[in-house]
Enzyme design. Sequence first.
Site, short mmCIF file in Angstrom:
data_model
loop_
_atom_site.label_atom_id
_atom_site.label_comp_id
_atom_site.label_asym_id
_atom_site.label_seq_id
_atom_site.Cartn_x
_atom_site.Cartn_y
_atom_site.Cartn_z
N LYS A 1 -26.07 -50.00 37.33
CA LYS A 1 -25.24 -49.08 36.53
C LYS A 1 -23.79 -49.59 36.48
CE LYS A 1 -24.41 -46.21 40.62
NZ LYS A 1 -24.94 -45.08 41.40
N ARG B 1 -24.76 -32.37 44.62
CA ARG B 1 -24.18 -32.99 43.44
C ARG B 1 -25.20 -32.89 42.31
NH1 ARG B 1 -22.52 -39.32 43.66
NH2 ARG B 1 -24.79 -39.44 43.63
N TYR C 1 9.48 -55.06 40.86
CA TYR C 1 9.98 -53.80 40.31
C TYR C 1 10.43 -52.85 41.42
CZ TYR C 1 8.24 -54.68 35.57
OH TYR C 1 8.04 -55.17 34.31
N MET D 1 1.80 -55.50 36.02
CA MET D 1 0.63 -55.51 35.14
C MET D 1 -0.05 -56.88 35.14
SD MET D 1 0.39 -54.60 31.10
CE MET D 1 1.11 -52.98 31.29
#
Length: 364
Positions: free
Chosen positions: A35, A131, A261, A309
């Site tokens: 999955k 669940r 940063y 990033m």
Amino acid sequence: MSRPAKRIIDLTAIQANCELAQSLAPQSKTLAVVKADAYGHGSVEVSKALEDKVEMLTVSCLAEALTLRDAGIVAPILLLEGFFHTDDLVAGIANNCQFVIHNSVQLEQLLNIDLPSAIKVWLKVDTGMHRLGIPVSDLRHIYQQLKASKNVSEIVLLTHFSCADDISNPYTQQQLRLFKQSIDTLPINSTADIEISMANSAAILAWPESYFDWHRPGIMLYGLSPFLHSHKQADKLIPVMTFQSEVIAVRQIAKGDTVGYGNTWRAERASIIATVAVGYGDGYPRSAKSGTPVLINQQRAPIVGRVSMDLISVDITDITPTHIGDTVVLWGKSLSANEVASWANTIGYELVTRMPKRAPLIYQ
Ligand SMILES: *Cc1c(COP(=O)(O)O)cnc(C)c1O
């Protein structure tokens, strides 16, 4: 030329990890869990590598199964969340899929639809995870309804552990006991009449009482341990993904200079900083703290300052000379994604599964 950040996938390691699961539970058939794009490893290539080794593949939903069918995968596929609409049921049957039935809506729809032929049903029982799954108290009644339905040929009972990764937690034994007791109340002549599935990776590695007819290895196929601590069997797993990039800048900084940063990291000595072309845009966790290790030329060095990033900064003052173009391993065989995850307040499962397509998958 593309950016140097990439994910190298070792398909022979996946096969070896699958063989470990099968050697631990040789009586069980294998449902290989692919999955979420095979936990970020690419479900098509992973399924091709496993198809001849396992009885079935497992995904969450029909869309994931159809991706495999479109790529020519023919092994039967189990849908862990079953069908969301009766259209999925019909399309899934046409595509050699089987379904987990876990709620009363699915049950009603299955009992009321007119299917061309009877299907094998995987009935999920809630033994304490709370669940998915029908309550234990409803099992006998629902089992009899399924038995009586012309749409149902065979029934497999499954349940899922909530704490199997915690080896000292008695809750796993409690779930096992409840599951066995509830199966004992069913009007079946012998256990040969019914199939049972319980074990995920943690249970395959640590709870032999849970093996039964089908086991469901997920994370262990990808070579990541489900446990926080060292474990005799889990330590044999071979990490499948190597996430790597390259150094693209090297600089000297003075004591007191800051990096990245927010200027959050300040050098306590004159330091050498390598800048590596990888960041949260490639799936490296932004929450990784200063100190999180990377491997450069087989040596560990700590990241410093915030993850950007596209870039991270690494303090290479204490390792042998590093140059622009040197390979940097973010996680792989000698540095587990689980170890990086522990620096980023998460688990290896999340790191590998949520990576964007930006860092290409390369199969070896
Ligand atoms: C994801 C999943 C698994 C596999 O779990 P791992 O911990 O990755 O081995 C097994 N069974 C069910 C029902 C699942 O949802």
